[in-house]
Design a protein around this motif. Sequence first.
Motif, PDB file in Angstrom:
ATOM      1  N   THR A 155       0.839  -1.086  -0.113  1.00 55.98           N
ATOM      2  CA  THR A 155      -0.050   0.014  -0.046  1.00 55.98           C
ATOM      3  C   THR A 155       0.816   1.407  -0.089  1.00 55.98           C
ATOM      4  OG1 THR A 155      -1.762  -1.176   1.134  1.00 55.98           O
ATOM      5  CG2 THR A 155      -1.817   1.221   1.364  1.00 55.98           C
ATOM      6  N   ASP A 157       2.404   4.942   0.407  1.00 54.82           N
ATOM      7  CA  ASP A 157       2.090   5.760   1.573  1.00 54.82           C
ATOM      8  C   ASP A 157       1.433   7.050   0.976  1.00 54.82           C
ATOM      9  OD1 ASP A 157       4.699   6.529   0.439  1.00 54.82           O
ATOM     10  OD2 ASP A 157       5.362   6.743   2.397  1.00 54.82           O
ATOM     11  N   PHE A 158       0.178   7.032   0.212  1.00 61.60           N
ATOM     12  CA  PHE A 158      -0.384   8.379  -0.147  1.00 61.60           C
ATOM     13  C   PHE A 158      -0.754   9.305   0.902  1.00 61.60           C
ATOM     14  CE2 PHE A 158      -1.861   5.498  -3.731  1.00 61.60           C
ATOM     15  CZ  PHE A 158      -0.777   5.993  -4.695  1.00 61.60           C
ATOM     16  N   LEU A 161      -4.279   9.028   3.159  1.00 58.67           N
ATOM     17  CA  LEU A 161      -5.290   7.912   2.810  1.00 58.67           C
ATOM     18  C   LEU A 161      -6.066   7.478   3.715  1.00 58.67           C
ATOM     19  CD1 LEU A 161      -5.252   5.694   0.561  1.00 58.67           C
ATOM     20  CD2 LEU A 161      -3.544   4.537   1.975  1.00 58.67           C
ATOM     21  N   GLU A 162      -5.465   7.737   5.108  1.00 55.23           N
ATOM     22  CA  GLU A 162      -6.450   7.305   6.136  1.00 55.23           C
ATOM     23  C   GLU A 162      -7.831   8.413   6.223  1.00 55.23           C
ATOM     24  OE1 GLU A 162      -3.667   8.912   6.301  1.00 55.23           O
ATOM     25  OE2 GLU A 162      -4.125  10.704   7.362  1.00 55.23           O
ATOM     26  N   CYS A 168     -12.126   1.889   1.152  1.00 57.17           N
ATOM     27  CA  CYS A 168     -10.807   1.852   0.411  1.00 57.17           C
ATOM     28  C   CYS A 168     -10.115   0.320   0.859  1.00 57.17           C
ATOM     29  CB  CYS A 168     -10.103   2.876   1.117  1.00 57.17           C
ATOM     30  SG  CYS A 168      -8.246   2.659   0.522  1.00 57.17           S
ATOM     31  N   HIS A 170      -7.250  -2.671  -0.603  1.00 54.34           N
ATOM     32  CA  HIS A 170      -6.116  -3.109  -1.418  1.00 54.34           C
ATOM     33  C   HIS A 170      -7.064  -4.513  -2.268  1.00 54.34           C
ATOM     34  CE1 HIS A 170      -2.478  -5.377  -2.742  1.00 54.34           C
ATOM     35  NE2 HIS A 170      -2.069  -4.258  -2.621  1.00 54.34           N
ATOM     36  N   GLU A 366      -2.296  13.833  -3.122  1.00 54.88           N
ATOM     37  CA  GLU A 366      -2.909  13.461  -1.826  1.00 54.88           C
ATOM     38  C   GLU A 366      -4.236  12.470  -1.938  1.00 54.88           C
ATOM     39  OE1 GLU A 366      -4.354  16.069   1.124  1.00 54.88           O
ATOM     40  OE2 GLU A 366      -4.332  17.701  -0.368  1.00 54.88           O
ATOM     41  N   ILE A 367      -4.760  11.884  -0.893  1.00 49.82           N
ATOM     42  CA  ILE A 367      -6.122  11.328  -0.893  1.00 49.82           C
ATOM     43  C   ILE A 367      -6.933  12.303  -0.097  1.00 49.82           C
ATOM     44  CG2 ILE A 367      -7.526   9.149  -0.410  1.00 49.82           C
ATOM     45  CD1 ILE A 367      -5.277   8.779  -2.651  1.00 49.82           C
ATOM     46  N   VAL A 372      -9.470  11.753  -4.745  1.00 47.06           N
ATOM     47  CA  VAL A 372      -7.807  11.757  -5.166  1.00 47.06           C
ATOM     48  C   VAL A 372      -7.733  13.044  -5.605  1.00 47.06           C
ATOM     49  CG1 VAL A 372      -6.219  10.753  -6.559  1.00 47.06           C
ATOM     50  CG2 VAL A 372      -8.108   9.274  -5.784  1.00 47.06           C
ATOM     51  N   LEU A 386      -7.033  -0.109  -4.312  1.00 52.90           N
ATOM     52  CA  LEU A 386      -5.577  -0.043  -4.406  1.00 52.90           C
ATOM     53  C   LEU A 386      -5.319  -1.374  -5.156  1.00 52.90           C
ATOM     54  CD1 LEU A 386      -4.724   1.645  -0.889  1.00 52.90           C
ATOM     55  CD2 LEU A 386      -4.809   2.845  -3.247  1.00 52.90           C
TER      56      LEU A 386
END
Length: 542
Positions: A155, A157-158, A161-162, A168, A170, A366-367, A372, A386
């Motif tokens: 995953t 580290d965008f 993301l959290e 969301c 994977h 960034e998310i 996005v 993802l």
Amino acid sequence: MADSKSHRDEGEEVLDALIIGAGFNGLYQLHKLREEGYSAKILEAGSGLGGVWYWNCYPGARVDSHVPNYEFSIKEIWQDWNWTERFPAWDELRRYFAHVDETLQLTRDIYFDSRVTEAEFDAALDQWRVHTADGRDMRARFLIPCLGFAAKAHTPDFPGLEKFRGPCHHTAHWPQEGLDLTGKRVAVVGTGASGVQVVQEAAKIAAQLTVFQRTPMIALPMQQRRLDLEIQQKMKMSYPAKFRQRAVSSSSLIDVIADERAAKDVPEEQRQAIFEAAWQKGGFHFWVGTFSDILQDEGSNLLAYEFWRDKTRARIDDPMLHEMLAPTRPVHPFGTKRPSLEQDFYGAFNQPNVELVDLRVEAIQEITESGVRTSEADYEIDILVLATGFDASTGGFAQIDFRGVGGKSLQDAWAEGVKTQLGYSVPAFPNMLILYGPQSPTAFCNGPTCAEVQGDWVIECLNYMRDRRLTRIEATEEAAEKWAAYLAEIGEGTLLPKADSWYMGANIPGKRRELLYHPIVPDYVEKCMESAANGYEGFALR
Ligand code: N01
């Protein structure tokens, strides 16, 4: 190591072998060990059988090796099992595993939901002590990790993301209960095999699908077909011979045989005919079944790429997308990243609800809570997928704290590069016999084939030790150095190092770049046989 007593049933029993993982490799090993009279158990992190086929239940997940490559060659299993498609989907594979289980009665020796966290070699007793997250403490003379190459999802580290408010996931952690994409605004990041498969399915039902692509995938036509019973009954007459072919063919696939000549030396018309025939056969025929030098020679490789590019562009309506999806010049040599098999991936981009975003032009910044954000735009979405791949092979090992002689960690042992003898054994980690791991054919040999080839080798090795009352085996330093150098040399003779692929460990930021797999199955098998014939040369036994 934690000393939990929450699973007292294990008591002080010392098993002959503990296997980690209930995918193809672990299951085959359990079956063979029991057949030979060894006591063995499997520890499995998931709640069901199948390894990757338990975790990867995203829409469209299906196998990329045509029937009957991707199954055990055990007659009791195949004689009354029939597939519905030439390239079966994940749910059919799960039914296959249930059938395997019913035939071989495996689950009675499997602990599910039992993730191994630590494994330590006890040099005084020549035993492994293994601890799991659910509190098991077990001992075995041999430890057999069958982790597969995709045990650790990657995953990126965008930033932010959290923060994303919607679902969301994977692809390798898809909800077991499923997730409906119908009528939703879906984003897929990544266009490897997983991304291609999700995109094809999502395009049919999503209100809007945005595909974030960093590197164009070279996807090949799957040429999927329904299989009926009659066809399979006929095919089964030649199954024993076909299964034997898997480990001796250089493609490691049944009936996928490359012309011995160099592609560039073959007259144009003839070459095009060979490319076309492979294209029509589908699957990996076009990857490893045209000319034997495609993955070695840049000139020949380019000819294959150009054939693929022109065929692919003809399917994409918008000329603006040609350069993004099928560039004039290859980003990396054809086939040096594993091609994906597609059914209607390129056709999806002709639909009005599908948009392609080129991350080489506009990077993800960034998310946000609702989507996005790239350097150019905000994409509002409901669901974020993802499909960003795996920290292949070594990533799975790094999730477990393996400790060898003197408490040495596997992480430290491999800090300067993976070191094994034949992919089975690591110096200073006695009695740990790895299957389908790094420095084996793994990525170039489908799971069941590798499970049988390597699994049989390990069983013979254990029998050899039992017959001679030997209790300890480990790779010698010298042999492991030699094996790593040999693989690097093989790699240099191919185009594989030219791509930033997971084969090379190059898809993970900061990961060491090295060819992680032996790309020629028959050569690997020969080396294993040689070692065994010479009293397990390259291993110290006592
Ligand atoms: O993973 P991948 P996969 N920002 O690593 C992109 C098997 N498999 O799960 O190419 C943006 O191939 C990455 O971009 P790039 C099969 O062996 C089999 O798809 O690194 N994008 C790439 O597009 C396969 O080879 C089946 O530039 C990022 C994608 O994510 C292997 O598993 C089905 C990114 C990852 O592709 C892995 O396939 C599925 C970032 N920070 C999988 N990081 C069958 O058909 C990564 N990407 C049996």
